[in-house]
Scaffold this motif. Structure first.
Motif, PDB file in Angstrom:
ATOM      1  N   ARG A 127       0.871  -1.188   0.000  1.00  0.00           N
ATOM      2  CA  ARG A 127       0.000   0.000   0.000  1.00  0.00           C
ATOM      3  C   ARG A 127       0.899   1.226   0.000  1.00  0.00           C
ATOM      4  NH1 ARG A 127      -2.407  -3.978   3.376  1.00  0.00           N
ATOM      5  NH2 ARG A 127      -4.548  -4.358   2.675  1.00  0.00           N
ATOM      6  N   PHE A 128       0.518   2.216  -0.794  1.00  0.00           N
ATOM      7  CA  PHE A 128       1.366   3.388  -0.930  1.00  0.00           C
ATOM      8  C   PHE A 128       0.476   4.626  -1.050  1.00  0.00           C
ATOM      9  CE2 PHE A 128       4.189   5.994  -3.846  1.00  0.00           C
ATOM     10  CZ  PHE A 128       5.099   6.299  -2.862  1.00  0.00           C
ATOM     11  N   SER A 129       0.774   5.669  -0.278  1.00  0.00           N
ATOM     12  CA  SER A 129      -0.038   6.900  -0.373  1.00  0.00           C
ATOM     13  C   SER A 129       0.858   8.081  -0.700  1.00  0.00           C
ATOM     14  CB  SER A 129      -0.741   7.219   0.942  1.00  0.00           C
ATOM     15  OG  SER A 129      -1.172   6.099   1.592  1.00  0.00           O
ATOM     16  N   PRO A 130       1.194   8.281  -1.984  1.00  0.00           N
ATOM     17  CA  PRO A 130       2.049   9.418  -2.302  1.00  0.00           C
ATOM     18  C   PRO A 130       1.321  10.748  -2.153  1.00  0.00           C
ATOM     19  CG  PRO A 130       1.358   8.327  -4.310  1.00  0.00           C
ATOM     20  CD  PRO A 130       0.755   7.564  -3.179  1.00  0.00           C
ATOM     21  N   SER A 131      -0.003  10.740  -2.336  1.00  0.00           N
ATOM     22  CA  SER A 131      -0.727  12.010  -2.199  1.00  0.00           C
ATOM     23  C   SER A 131      -1.902  11.778  -1.252  1.00  0.00           C
ATOM     24  CB  SER A 131      -1.192  12.497  -3.559  1.00  0.00           C
ATOM     25  OG  SER A 131      -1.904  11.474  -4.225  1.00  0.00           O
ATOM     26  N   ILE A 132      -3.111  11.862  -1.754  1.00  0.00           N
ATOM     27  CA  ILE A 132      -4.257  11.719  -0.841  1.00  0.00           C
ATOM     28  C   ILE A 132      -4.739  10.280  -0.847  1.00  0.00           C
ATOM     29  CG2 ILE A 132      -6.386  12.894  -0.194  1.00  0.00           C
ATOM     30  CD1 ILE A 132      -5.996  14.623  -2.729  1.00  0.00           C
ATOM     31  N   ILE A 133      -4.515   9.603  -1.984  1.00  0.00           N
ATOM     32  CA  ILE A 133      -5.126   8.288  -2.166  1.00  0.00           C
ATOM     33  C   ILE A 133      -4.125   7.164  -1.924  1.00  0.00           C
ATOM     34  CG2 ILE A 133      -6.235   6.844  -3.931  1.00  0.00           C
ATOM     35  CD1 ILE A 133      -7.762   9.169  -4.785  1.00  0.00           C
ATOM     36  N   GLN A 134      -4.618   6.104  -1.310  1.00  0.00           N
ATOM     37  CA  GLN A 134      -3.759   4.947  -1.033  1.00  0.00           C
ATOM     38  C   GLN A 134      -3.924   3.908  -2.133  1.00  0.00           C
ATOM     39  OE1 GLN A 134      -3.271   3.452   3.065  1.00  0.00           O
ATOM     40  NE2 GLN A 134      -4.427   1.729   2.306  1.00  0.00           N
ATOM     41  N   ARG A 135      -2.834   3.673  -2.861  1.00  0.00           N
ATOM     42  CA  ARG A 135      -2.933   2.817  -4.045  1.00  0.00           C
ATOM     43  C   ARG A 135      -2.045   1.593  -3.922  1.00  0.00           C
ATOM     44  NH1 ARG A 135      -1.088   8.303  -6.555  1.00  0.00           N
ATOM     45  NH2 ARG A 135      -3.088   9.191  -7.114  1.00  0.00           N
ATOM     46  N   PRO A 136      -2.325   0.583  -4.782  1.00  0.00           N
ATOM     47  CA  PRO A 136      -1.434  -0.577  -4.769  1.00  0.00           C
ATOM     48  C   PRO A 136      -0.185  -0.332  -5.618  1.00  0.00           C
ATOM     49  CG  PRO A 136      -3.334  -0.973  -6.203  1.00  0.00           C
ATOM     50  CD  PRO A 136      -3.482   0.414  -5.673  1.00  0.00           C
TER      51      PRO A 136
END
Ligand code: HEM
Length: 551
Positions: free
Chosen positions: A520-529
C-alpha cells in the motif's frame, strides 16, 4: 506632544547603519522565527499536556516517526505506545498535530464544520488548480454549493444512472477482451489502468454528459483529460514541491516551470469547463432534453445543478464560476477513488481465490446480464465484498481537519496527561491539525473483530459487527466519513463499484501474475497498490486475466 511627534527624528541613517540593521535582521530574524516556531509554540500549546512522541527533527518534527509505523496501524500504534487514545506530535515546521482514535472526538470534529475546516493548505491548493468548488470551500459557501449538488447525488438521481453504469461496465469488458491474447490463455493486464479509464468515462458522462472518447484531438488525446492530468502531475509529481505547495499555495504563483505548467493546464480546463456548462445550459434552454424521457440524457450532475440553480433563490445559487468549478471537482473526487477501490477489490479476489469463486457463483446465479438496481443491491455477497474492500483499503486512508478557531474537543474516554492527571477534553488553538485516521478506525479489532487485518467478507454474517458505530454515512465505516462534508458521491461510487464488479467477475477470472507482492502506498491523498520492488513505476495492478467464455 503632537508637534513633537510630527518632528522628524534627529537621526541620519548612514549606509553603515543600514548595513548593520540588515545584518541584524538577517541574524535575528531566523532566531526569532525559530523561537516562535519551536520553544514558544510548544510552551504555549494548550494541549501540551497530551502525550506523544518528542519531535525528532526541527523541520519534519515527528513525521518520520509516525510514518514508520505500519499502514493501517499508524495512529493505533502511537496511541498504544503512549497509552492514550489521543496523542499530539509535531508536523512540518513547528506545526502541531493531534491524532485520535477516540470516537467521540472524531465525531465532534467531523460534525463541527464551523470550527474544523479541511486542511487550509490543501483547500488552497485545490482552489488554485480546480477553482472554488465543493472540495475546497467552507461554511456558508459549502452549504450553498452542497444544497444545489445534493439534487444530483440523491438516491433518485443516482439510481437513474444505472443504465449508464451498465453501458460503461460492458464497455470495460470489451476493452479487456481486446487486450486478451486470442488463444484463451491468461494475459497479464494492469487492471488499475483499465479501471481508471472506466471511472473517467463514467464521471464524464454522469458528471457533465461528456464523452472523453468522442472529443479527442488530432494527437489522439482528449484535451480535457490531458489538461487535468498535466495539472495533477504538475501538482503532485515532485514530492518536495507538494509539501511546499500545501503549506504555501502561493508557491503556484511564482514563475517556476511547474507553476506555469499548472496555470496553463488550468486555463485549458477552465475553457473546456465553460464550453461544457454552456452546452448543457443551451440544451436545457432549448428544452431539447426532457427529464421525463426514459433516457439518461439531461440527468448528468451539471445539468441537474443548472436546473436546481434556476429554481433556487438568488442567494442560494451557485455562481457561474462555481458551477464550472464542479467539473474539476468531479474529475478529482470521482475518478481515482472508485478506480482504486475496484483495484483493491480485484487484488483481494486474486489473493483469495475461494472468495472470488463464491462471488462468481453469486453473480452467475443472476439470469440477467444487466439486472435491475434492486437485484444488484440484493446480492448479499457482492455487498459484503464491497463493504470489506472499502473497510480494509479505504481509498482515502485519512482526512485532516484544521481548527479555524480556538476550541475544545470532548473525549469519550479521558486520557492520562503528561502530568499524571486525567483529561476529558482537549483545548485546541486555531491552526492545529486534527487527523481522522480512517484506515486505523476501519481496522480497529474492538469494532471489527480480532481478524480486522484480514479480508473476510463473512465477518458481516455476525450481526453485531460493527460493534461500535463510527461517525459514518455508510456501512458503519469511516471510508466516506460522516458529517456535513461526507462523500457526496458515496451512492454513486457504491453503484458504480457494484456494477463493474458484477460484470468483471461474471466474465473474467483473475489470478496472480508470478510472485509479485503488492504494497500500500499513499504518495498524495489516495492509497494505491504498488508492486514491491517496482515502486518507482507508481501505482499499478498487473494480474493475470482470463475470459470465462473462452473456457
Ligand atoms: C470508493 C470511492 C470513494 C471514496 C472512498 C470517497 C471518499 C471520500 C471522502 C473520505 C471524502 C471526504 C474528504 C474530506 O472531507 O476531506 C469525500 C468527499 C467527496 N467525495 Fe468522495 N469518495 C469516493 C468516490 C466519490 C465519487 C465517485 C464522487 C463523485 C461522483 C465523489 C465526490 C465527492 C465530493 C464532491 C466530496 C466533497 C464533499 C464535501 O466536502 O462536501 N466521491 N469522498
Amino acid at each position: 506632544m503632537s508637534t513633537l511627534l510630527s518632528q522628524p527624528l534627529p537621526i541620519t541613517l548612514t549606509p553603515l547603519m543600514v548595513g548593520y540593521a540588515a545584518v541584524a535582521m538577517l541574524v535575528l530574524g531566523p532566531i526569532a522565527l525559530y523561537l516562535y516556531l519551536y520553544p514558544y509554540t510548544a510552551f504555549t500549546l494548550p494541549f501540551k499536556n497530551l502525550r506523544g512522541p518528542d519531535p525528532a527533527s526541527g523541520f519534519f518534527g515527528s513525521l518520520f516517526t509516525v510514518g514508520s509505523k505500519p499502514i493501517g496501524r499508524r495512529y493505533m500504534s502511537l496511541t498504544k505506545e503512549y497509552d492514550a487514545s489521543t496523542v499530539r506530535f509535531r508536523g512540518l515546521i513547528g506545526r502541531w498535530r493531534i491524532a485520535s482514535t477516540d470516537i467521540t472526538a472524531i465525531s465532534h470534529v467531523l460534525r463541527h464544520t464551523g470550527q474544523w475546516h479541511r486542511n487550509e493548505g490543501f483547500n488552497g491548493l485545490i482552489a488554485r488548480v480546480t477553482g472554488f468548488n465543493v472540495l475546497c470551500v467552507e461554511d456558508e459557501a459549502h452549504r450553498r454549493q452542497r444544497r444545489i449538488l445534493n439534487s444530483a447525488f440523491n438516491g433518485t438521481s443516482v439510481n437513474a444512472m444505472m443504465p449508464m453504469f451498465w453501458e460503461e461496465a460492458y464497455d470495460l469488458k470489451a476493452n479487456v477482451n481486446k487486450m486478451l491474447k486470442g488463444d484463451g490463455d491468461d494475459t497479464e493486464i494492469d487492471m488499475l489502468q483499465v479501471y481508471i479509464r472506466t471511472a473517467m468515462d463514467i464521471i464524464g458522462r454522469a458528471g457533465f454528459n461528456y464523452y472523453f472518447e468522442k472529443h479527442k484531438g488530432k494527437d489522439g488525446e482528449n484535451p480535457l483529460s490531458k489538461a487535468f492530468n498535466d495539472m495533477i502531475n504538475g501538482m503532485f509529481e515532485n514530492k518536495r514541491l507538494v509539501i511546499v505547495q500545501s503549506i504555501f499555495p502561493q508557491a503556484l504563483d511564482m514563475p517556476t516551470a511547474n507553476a506555469k505548467r499548472v496555470a496553463k493546464s488550468r486555463a485549458v480546463l477552465d475553457g473546456i469547463a465553460r464550453d461544457i456548462v454552456n452546452s448543457r445550459r443551451a440544451e436545457i434552454a432549448r428544452d431539447k432534453i426532457s427529464l421525463d424521457k426514459d433516457s439518461y440524457e439531461g440527468k448528468d450532475v451539471i445539468s441537474l445543478c443548472l436546473r436546481a440553480n434556476m429554481s433556487a433563490s438568488e442567494r442560494d445559487r451557485m455562481t457561474e464560476a462555481e458551477i464550472e468549478g464542479q467539473i474539476g471537482a468531479l474529475m478529482l473526487a470521482g475518478n481515482e477513488t472508485s478506480a482504486t477501490a475496484l483495484s483493491w477489490a480485484t487484488l483481494h479476489l486474486v489473493q483469495n481465490p475461494d472468495i472470488q469463486a463464491k462471488l462468481r457463483e453469486e453473480v452467475m446465479s443472476v439470469p440477467d446480464d444487466e439486472p435491475s438496481l434492486e437485484t444488484l443491491n440484493s446480492l448479499p455477497y457482492l455487498d459484503r465484498c464491497v463493504r470489506e474492500v472499502l473497510r480494509l483499503d479505504p481509498p482515502l486512508p485519512q482526512v485532516v481537519r484544521t481548527a479555524a478557531v480556538d476550541c475544545v474537543v470532548p473525549l469519550g474516554k479521558p486520557v492520562l496527561g503528561r502530568d499524571g492527571k486525567l483529561m476529558s477534553e482537549i483545548h485546541v488553538s486555531k491552526g492545529t491539525d486534527f487527523i481522522v485516521p480512517i484506515n486505523d478506525m476501519n481496522r480497529d479489532p474492538r469494532i471489527w473483530g480480532d481478524d480486522a487485518d484480514t479480508f473476510n467478507p463473512d465477518r458481516y454474517d455476525d450481526a453485531s459487527i460493527p460493534r461500535t458505530q463510527l461517525p459514518s454515512v455508510w456501512g458503519g465505516l469511516l471510508s466516506f466519513i460522516g458529517g456535513p462534508h461526507h462523500c457526496l458521491g458515496f451512492r454513486f461510487a457504491l453503484l458504480e463499484i457494484k456494477a463493474v464488479l458484477f460484470v468483471v467477475v461474471r466474465n473474467f477470472e483473475f489470478a496472480p501474475s508470478g510472485e509479485k507482492e503488492f504494497a500500500r502506498f499513499s504518495p498524495s491523498i489516495i492509497q494505491r497498490p504498488v508492486v514491491v520492488g517496482q515502486e518507482r513505476k507508481g501505482m499499478q495492478l498487473p494480474v493475470m486475466v482470463r475470459a470465462l467464455s473462452a473456457e
